[in-house]
Design a protein around this motif. Structure first.
Motif, PDB file in Angstrom:
ATOM      1  N   GLY A 146      10.778   4.053  -4.700  1.00 28.76           N
ATOM      2  CA  GLY A 146      10.681   3.781  -3.278  1.00 28.76           C
ATOM      3  C   GLY A 146      10.062   2.433  -2.951  1.00 28.76           C
ATOM      4  O   GLY A 146      10.223   1.922  -1.850  1.00 28.76           O
ATOM      5  N   ARG A 147       9.316   1.853  -3.902  1.00 32.30           N
ATOM      6  CA  ARG A 147       8.697   0.539  -3.655  1.00 32.30           C
ATOM      7  C   ARG A 147       8.886  -0.323  -4.884  1.00 32.30           C
ATOM      8  O   ARG A 147       8.599   0.121  -6.000  1.00 32.30           O
ATOM      9  N   ALA A 162       5.386  -1.668   7.161  1.00 38.34           N
ATOM     10  CA  ALA A 162       6.546  -1.676   6.262  1.00 38.34           C
ATOM     11  C   ALA A 162       6.353  -0.838   5.004  1.00 38.34           C
ATOM     12  O   ALA A 162       7.294  -0.692   4.225  1.00 38.34           O
ATOM     13  N   MET A 163       5.146  -0.305   4.787  1.00 32.76           N
ATOM     14  CA  MET A 163       4.925   0.396   3.516  1.00 32.76           C
ATOM     15  C   MET A 163       5.829   1.618   3.407  1.00 32.76           C
ATOM     16  O   MET A 163       6.038   2.355   4.362  1.00 32.76           O
ATOM     17  N   HIS A 164       6.371   1.810   2.208  1.00 34.86           N
ATOM     18  CA  HIS A 164       7.057   3.067   1.894  1.00 34.86           C
ATOM     19  C   HIS A 164       6.414   3.649   0.653  1.00 34.86           C
ATOM     20  O   HIS A 164       6.404   3.028  -0.407  1.00 34.86           O
ATOM     21  N   TYR A 169      11.114  10.596   3.449  1.00 34.11           N
ATOM     22  CA  TYR A 169      10.022  10.058   4.272  1.00 34.11           C
ATOM     23  C   TYR A 169       8.883   9.524   3.408  1.00 34.11           C
ATOM     24  O   TYR A 169       8.650   9.980   2.299  1.00 34.11           O
TER      25      TYR A 169
END
Lengths: 489, 489
Positions: free
Chosen positions: B412-413, B428-430, B442
């Motif tokens: 995810g990142r 913007a963090m995921h 999510y």
């Protein structure tokens, strides 16, 4: 083999179609996945143009399509022509959505060395899910919720390949539509089609499938969820299941408009809508009651889509027989025809029979519940299951405030002085609601339906050369973004 | 009774706390639901101010809080002070989010009588879920992923009341934080706290609970999902589960920077981070290998958070013993102390042992996998499970393109020349990723985490007087909206 059937005669129509076996499902999913890798890398503007080509192809073949579907569904020319247009319109809406780019929810937070610890540069956007979307077609919309339906349009728009499990109610229509769509797409394997119940099981358990969409019954949705639970890697399940769609008529509403609107909405398409008004609360008033009786008696039934659906309706109506029959329409003609039937009860009697009596009976039937005081409605409405829609008829918003507040907890769409059948294809539409109306908070109709097939990625201090264009500082694709906390359009 | 334990001594610390029984859980959930009705109706600006009061209360009590948590976690002053600040910062970010209003995704489509059929006026926005959010606190962040952690902050911001199941690793810290938060909120019952494993079962199966958030192990997450599956009405489950966080070091990277950064990230907080770098691919190069050995030998272990977690680490390290031990740090001091250990294998050996060898071992351990050619990496990276993060170390983006493409499917990142531990709190963090990193798409960290606790409602031809302010034509709250297809900010 699988056969289509004419609901007017019960006879088979069209070609004998083979069920897709496990090896066939695997081949089709694998081909879709391979095409998906190219599709995903295709710029949004080209994907949008391809979606419009699909829309054009559907619209260009409407004469052929409505006749084919009519043989298998008996839904008639006017409805089916309209449905083809709606289906094409869904592809056009999603073309607009991906040209806009807002669905990517791009966010950029530039580095901030002043924080403790210093914040890196973080950028985030959504991408298509990495794999194939499985779509289970519905019985009641041979176009708009089937092979080229909303789930397919939104998933293709997102950048995902799709494999559809055809509904047995219209297998020949499904094959024809699949061929048209495949021919219109740059990579035909982006759309696969499988036939047969066993193929549906194989499909939703295939490791290449990363999400599933479904429109159908509560029992069907639960069955698919159980199949998903058996997977090694779980996947999201976007089901639109049962909905009773309560309507509340308040004293200031016009009796005549309510009665005629209700009868028309109830019997549209032989009541085979997810948004059919299956429950209506009305003041205990003879004028309104008489108007409803007269309007319902003016309606006619018709053949339902499938023998199993007809049997389900007859069983449901028998169950409702514990209430008093208020009115019925004229019997429909044809093998699988049914008659519209409206039952009635006072509020206390209805409340005693909850929750069972509040479950959906698919078809042209409804319960008219009479009440004395608006304030009596609140506890009963509060006990209803979730629905796709809830409707209020009133001439005075003040009168409706309390009822509206309760209904807002029970439905995904609130309608004022209208009827729930007919779902506008637009940005703001929400077609979903609390369980069992839907399995998640996502819609299956309207622009935001695309969100089901997307997942975010964050990029931390990622080099410009490797960033997606949507996240480069210059914003070469002009997508809407939130930059350092502020939306920029 | 439940006791806290000092990881340095294994002795109990603090008060004996009663487990919450079923009647207690019911009372707490009911009280939260009642408070939630008022909270939901509170204007966003007032909710934002209340979130800031919580942040202020946490920050004001940092001296007391870090000491209390240190007794129960042994994480130390610097880390725990920083974590309290981060936890307060999460409340401040969500205050900013709800003042902005973009999370409501307000959309207005005015009526269009020119379409066939004529399109009604349709407006849509998201609202808080109608009920209580259950949060299962994590072991490894006694503040940031616990009683006043990100899930609680985002759910309160959304407009939902929260009941937290305390983690048994820090029960006294949990009670103290709950008291502080309750005192800072306008309705104290908006935050409930339950203690004990049985209370967690009751909580997630309570009919008043409408969603659950969880941070923990894959096994724990699966257990909660099974409890949810038994519910009559299913609810969404937002779990952040296991993550191995692969790091790929490419030939152009600086050996020295990689080695020191890796050792520091690996042993931070005794390796007890969801984003701990559990797997690192490096060129088969003596200079780099020697630098890694030297850096790891310079580290020290320490006591883990709980006896059970320590036992899990020892078991995991034993399992990794089938590979070659490359380096170990100095043993930590204290009852539940462990030693950092880094294992190594060549790419082929590692690939043979997949998928088992690729599973997370929680704690200060990692596998250094050596490769010969960058092109050899692709098939092996492609077989890894989903992770929260994937990292690339390189001085040349061109060199990294192929690896980046594969890693983008797995995490995810994506991080460039950095380390995965340390998650910035920003828009913007995921913090999520493919299964088993997360159960849905999510995030659990960053502004968009609020979306988990929201669901849309559409309003069709709804009277202005009954519309939420956010959807009135004049936009009195100035929320960002999409009007007739165009974003307006």
């Amino acid at each position: 083999m699988i056969y289509g059937h004419d609901p007017r005669t019960g006879e088979t129509v069209g070609a004998a179609l083979p069920e897709t076996d496990s090896a066939g499902v695997d081949l089709i999913v694998s081909a879709a996945a391979a095409a998906g890798a190219a599709w995903r890398a295709t710029p949004a503007a080209e994907r949008a143009a391809a979606l419009e080509s699909v829309a054009d192809a559907l619209a260009a073949h409407v004469d052929e399509l409505w006749q084919l579907a009519d043989q298998e569904t008996a839904l008639g020319e006017v409805r089916l022509r309209g449905e083809v247009a709606r289906t094409a319109g869904q592809f056009r809406l999603f073309a607009e959505v991906i040209r806009d780019g807002g669905h990517l929810e791009a966010i950029i937070d530039h580095a901030d060395p002043s924080t403790t610890p210093p914040r890196p540069d973080v950028r985030r956007m959504k991408h298509a899910l990495q794999g194939v979307v499985a779509v289970f077609a519905a019985s009641n919309f041979p176009f708009a919720f089937s092979v080229a339906g909303g789930d397919t349009a939104s998933a293709l728009a997102a950048g995902c390949p799709v494999v559809v499990k055809a509904h047995p109610g219209h297998p020949n229509t499904s094959e024809r539509v699949a061929k048209l769509v495949r021919e219109a797409l740059p990579y035909p394997d982006l759309l696969g089609l499988v036939q047969g119940m066993r193929a549906g099981v194989d499909l939703v358990q295939h490791p290449g499938v990363v999400a599933a969409g479904f429109t159908g019954s509560v029992a069907g949705g639960k069955a698919i969820q159980r199949l998903i639970d058996e997977r090694e890697v779980p996947i999201p399940f976007y089901g639109e299941l049962g909905s009773v769609n309560p309507v509340v008529v308040l004293p200031s509403a016009s009796a005549k408009e309510v009665a005629t609107g209700f009868a028309a909405s109830l019997t549209l398409g032989v009541g085979q809508f997810c948004t059919n008004p299956g429950l209506m609360f009305v003041p205990d008033d003879d004028e309104l009651r008489n108007a409803i009786v007269e309007a319902v008696e003016g309606t006619s039934g018709g053949p339902m889509l499938a023998e199993r659906i007809r049997d389900g309706y007859l069983g449901g109506v028998e169950r409702l027989g514990e209430l008093r029959l208020l009115a019925e329409g004229k019997p429909g003609e044809g093998s699988w025809a049914v008659t519209p039937k409206v039952f009635t009860a006072d509020l206390d009697t209805f409340a005693e029979k909850l929750p069972g009596i509040g479950e959906e009976c698919f078809g042209p039937t409804s319960i008219v519940v009479t009440y004395r005081e608006i304030s009596d409605l609140r506890p009963v409405l509060g006990r209803l299951e979730g629905s796709l829609t809830a409707t209020v008829h009133s001439a005075e918003p003040d009168e409706a405030a309390e009822v509206a507040e309760v209904l807002a907890k029970k439905a995904g769409r609130l309608i004022w002085n209208g009827w729930p059948t007919g779902v506008a294809i637009c940005w703001a539409m929400h077609h979903g609601g609390p369980w069992p109306a839907a399995t998640t908070s996502y819609t299956s109709v309207g622009a935001t339906a695309i969100g089901r097939w997307l997942a975010p990625t964050a990029y931390q201090d990622w080099p410009e050369a490797l960033l997606p264009d949507e996240l480069k500082d210059a914003n070469p694709l002009s997508v809407p973004r939130r930059v350092d906390g502020r939306l920029e359009v």
